[in-house]
Design a protein around this motif. Structure first.
Motif, short mmCIF file in Angstrom:
data_model
loop_
_atom_site.label_atom_id
_atom_site.label_comp_id
_atom_site.label_asym_id
_atom_site.label_seq_id
_atom_site.Cartn_x
_atom_site.Cartn_y
_atom_site.Cartn_z
N TRP A 176 0.81 -1.21 0.00
CA TRP A 176 0.00 0.00 0.00
C TRP A 176 0.85 1.26 0.00
CZ3 TRP A 176 -4.66 -0.78 -1.54
CH2 TRP A 176 -5.30 -2.00 -1.27
N SER A 177 2.16 1.15 0.23
CA SER A 177 3.01 2.33 0.13
C SER A 177 3.38 2.65 -1.32
CB SER A 177 4.29 2.14 0.96
OG SER A 177 5.11 1.13 0.39
N ALA A 178 3.07 1.74 -2.24
CA ALA A 178 3.31 1.98 -3.66
C ALA A 178 2.26 2.97 -4.19
CB ALA A 178 3.24 0.66 -4.43
N PRO A 179 2.53 3.62 -5.31
CA PRO A 179 1.54 4.53 -5.89
C PRO A 179 0.27 3.79 -6.30
CG PRO A 179 3.71 4.87 -6.87
CD PRO A 179 3.80 3.61 -6.05
N ALA A 180 -0.83 4.53 -6.35
CA ALA A 180 -2.12 3.94 -6.71
C ALA A 180 -2.07 3.25 -8.07
CB ALA A 180 -3.20 5.01 -6.70
N LEU A 181 -1.32 3.82 -9.01
CA LEU A 181 -1.21 3.23 -10.35
C LEU A 181 -0.60 1.83 -10.27
CD1 LEU A 181 -1.56 3.69 -13.41
CD2 LEU A 181 0.77 4.61 -13.44
N ARG A 182 0.40 1.67 -9.41
CA ARG A 182 1.04 0.36 -9.24
C ARG A 182 0.08 -0.63 -8.60
NH1 ARG A 182 5.14 -3.10 -10.90
NH2 ARG A 182 5.57 -4.57 -9.23
N VAL A 183 -0.67 -0.19 -7.60
CA VAL A 183 -1.65 -1.06 -6.95
C VAL A 183 -2.70 -1.50 -7.95
CG1 VAL A 183 -3.45 -1.17 -5.19
CG2 VAL A 183 -1.27 -0.05 -4.68
N ASP A 184 -3.20 -0.57 -8.75
CA ASP A 184 -4.21 -0.89 -9.76
C ASP A 184 -3.69 -1.93 -10.75
OD1 ASP A 184 -6.58 -0.47 -11.50
OD2 ASP A 184 -5.14 0.53 -12.81
N ARG A 185 -2.47 -1.75 -11.21
CA ARG A 185 -1.90 -2.70 -12.18
C ARG A 185 -1.72 -4.08 -11.56
NH1 ARG A 185 2.94 1.04 -14.76
NH2 ARG A 185 1.62 2.42 -16.03
N LEU A 186 -1.29 -4.13 -10.30
CA LEU A 186 -1.10 -5.43 -9.65
C LEU A 186 -2.43 -6.16 -9.51
CD1 LEU A 186 0.87 -7.38 -8.16
CD2 LEU A 186 0.14 -6.26 -6.04
N SER A 229 -11.24 -6.52 -7.40
CA SER A 229 -11.16 -5.38 -8.32
C SER A 229 -11.12 -4.09 -7.51
CB SER A 229 -12.33 -5.38 -9.30
OG SER A 229 -13.55 -5.12 -8.65
N ALA A 230 -10.45 -3.11 -8.09
CA ALA A 230 -10.29 -1.80 -7.44
C ALA A 230 -10.05 -0.77 -8.53
CB ALA A 230 -9.12 -1.83 -6.46
N ALA A 231 -10.13 0.50 -8.15
CA ALA A 231 -9.91 1.57 -9.13
C ALA A 231 -9.31 2.79 -8.43
CB ALA A 231 -11.22 1.95 -9.81
N PRO A 232 -8.32 3.43 -9.05
CA PRO A 232 -7.73 4.63 -8.47
C PRO A 232 -8.75 5.77 -8.37
CG PRO A 232 -6.32 3.74 -10.20
CD PRO A 232 -7.62 3.01 -10.29
N VAL A 233 -8.63 6.57 -7.33
CA VAL A 233 -9.49 7.74 -7.14
C VAL A 233 -8.56 8.95 -7.00
CG1 VAL A 233 -11.30 8.79 -5.75
CG2 VAL A 233 -11.18 6.30 -5.95
N ALA A 234 -8.36 9.66 -8.10
CA ALA A 234 -7.32 10.68 -8.17
C ALA A 234 -7.56 11.86 -7.24
CB ALA A 234 -7.16 11.16 -9.61
N ALA A 237 -19.18 2.96 -0.53
CA ALA A 237 -17.82 2.85 -1.06
C ALA A 237 -16.81 2.60 0.05
CB ALA A 237 -17.45 4.12 -1.82
N VAL A 238 -15.69 1.96 -0.34
CA VAL A 238 -14.58 1.72 0.57
C VAL A 238 -13.31 2.21 -0.11
CG1 VAL A 238 -13.28 0.00 1.88
CG2 VAL A 238 -15.72 -0.34 1.48
N TYR A 239 -12.56 3.06 0.60
CA TYR A 239 -11.34 3.64 0.06
C TYR A 239 -10.14 3.18 0.89
CZ TYR A 239 -14.79 6.73 -2.09
OH TYR A 239 -15.87 7.22 -2.78
N VAL A 240 -9.00 3.03 0.20
CA VAL A 240 -7.75 2.67 0.86
C VAL A 240 -6.67 3.63 0.40
CG1 VAL A 240 -6.14 0.81 1.40
CG2 VAL A 240 -8.46 0.25 0.68
N GLY A 241 -5.86 4.11 1.33
CA GLY A 241 -4.76 4.99 0.98
C GLY A 241 -3.60 4.23 0.38
N THR A 242 -2.85 4.89 -0.50
CA THR A 242 -1.64 4.32 -1.11
C THR A 242 -0.51 5.34 -0.97
OG1 THR A 242 -1.87 5.22 -3.36
CG2 THR A 242 -3.15 3.24 -2.83
N GLY A 243 0.57 5.11 -1.66
CA GLY A 243 1.68 6.05 -1.64
C GLY A 243 1.40 7.32 -2.41
N LEU A 290 -12.01 0.18 -3.36
CA LEU A 290 -12.20 -1.27 -3.47
C LEU A 290 -13.60 -1.52 -4.03
CD1 LEU A 290 -10.76 -2.57 -0.06
CD2 LEU A 290 -9.56 -2.14 -2.22
N ASN A 291 -13.68 -2.30 -5.09
CA ASN A 291 -14.98 -2.64 -5.67
C ASN A 291 -15.48 -4.00 -5.20
OD1 ASN A 291 -15.07 -0.23 -7.20
ND2 ASN A 291 -13.72 -1.14 -8.74
#
Length: 310
Positions: A214-224, A247-252, A268-274, A280-281
């Protein structure tokens, strides 16, 4: 040509079906992995390619290892002109490679020499590639290093999972494989050596690789998350138990959450990233079926300050 098709999982079926339907070639046998235990009872079950071949009345060979003497002897008796391969799942020894007159031709789901290895589609998604494809190449003893007969390209869509992309490539690649067999048979096609530049490797992504940082950027989390869907499934931990993120989606526009920190509303459920948050969907708690993330959050009653991950 007389063909012996080698493949095991469902992704190989479009190519097998296309070759069976071809009026220029005959699939005289299929080589596939031995039956494997499946289900709660762990009874032995034939793979999708074996089942399809049996339905079509095609001989099925299931060597424990492709170097087995009985298998090599039977393949020699069949005397195939060529052996097309799609996701067979075992390394072929030199003795097997030398039997068909035109060798073994693999349909690989990348634009070689990019992403040689077992998980090319997953790595293309993980790397953020905008374009990928499929290649047919002559199998040699190196890892996906043989000369290439042809390619097809496929755009990687922003929301593609590995499963989505692999399904499209399986059908596009089926046409390419048939065209490759046609070109080999009439002599119009010659394999071209791969470039020594642009080589990248795509080893199997295992469960440990699928843990979300979760310390990685949201883009990296989404791709993983997308790269690991449907398997092995990206995951994290919550209250000491594993939680799969289906499934999940970045929220800019949400940047107020620390890495792994949770915030839930009714819907909705949100999770912080780097960087910024992800929504979270769908999630899958340990021992349960997939569910909407909002339903999961209501059930577990997330407390203030709770987070995902270690």
């Amino acid at each position: 040509m007389r063909l012996v098709f080698a493949g095991t999982p469902e992704v190989a079926l479009p190519a097998l079906d296309a070759l069976i339907a071809s009026d220029r070639h005959e699939v005289v046998a299929v080589v596939t992995r031995p039956d494997a235990p499946a289900g709660r009872g762990r009874r032995l079950v034939a793979g999708p390619v074996a089942e399809r071949a049996e339905e079509a009345g095609i001989e099925v060979l299931k060597p424990a290892k492709p170097r087995d003497a009985d298998f090599l002897a039977r393949l020699t008796e069949i005397a195939p002109d060529c052996c097309p391969v799609v996701a067979y799942g075992a390394l072929l020894p030199k003795a097997a490679l030398e039997i068909p007159a035109h060798g073994w031709v693999n349909l690989h789901f990348s634009l070689l020499p990019a992403w040689r290895g077992a998980a090319p589609v997953q790595h293309a998604v993980l790397a953020g590639d905008e374009v990928t494809g499929a290649s047919t190449f002559q199998i040699e003893e190196g890892l996906d290093s043989g000369p290439v007969y042809g390619v097809v390209t496929e755009d990687v869509r922003p929301t593609d999972t590995s499963g989505d992309l692999l399904t499209r490539l399986a059908f596009a690649g089926a046409g390419l494989l048939v065209a490759t067999m046609d070109g080999i048979e009439d002599g119009s096609l010659r394999a071209v050596p791969q470039s020594a530049e642009g080589v990248s490797l795509a080893p199997k992504i295992n469960v440990e690789d699928a843990e979300i940082d979760w310390s990685a950027p949201a883009l990296r989390v989404d791709r993983l998350v997308r790269a690991c869907a449907p398997a092995p499934g990206a995951w994290t931990t919550f209250r000491g138990e594993r939680l799969k993120v289906v499934s999940a989606a970045p929220v800019a526009d949400r940047t107020d959450l620390a890495p792994g920190a949770l915030a839930a509303t009714k819907k909705a459920v949100y999770v912080g990233t780097g960087s910024h948050a992800v929504e979270l969907n769908w999630v899958r708690p340990q021992g349960k079926k997939p569910m909407r993330a909002a339903d999961w959050a209501r059930g577990v009653r997330i407390a203030e300050g709770e987070r995902l991950g270690g």
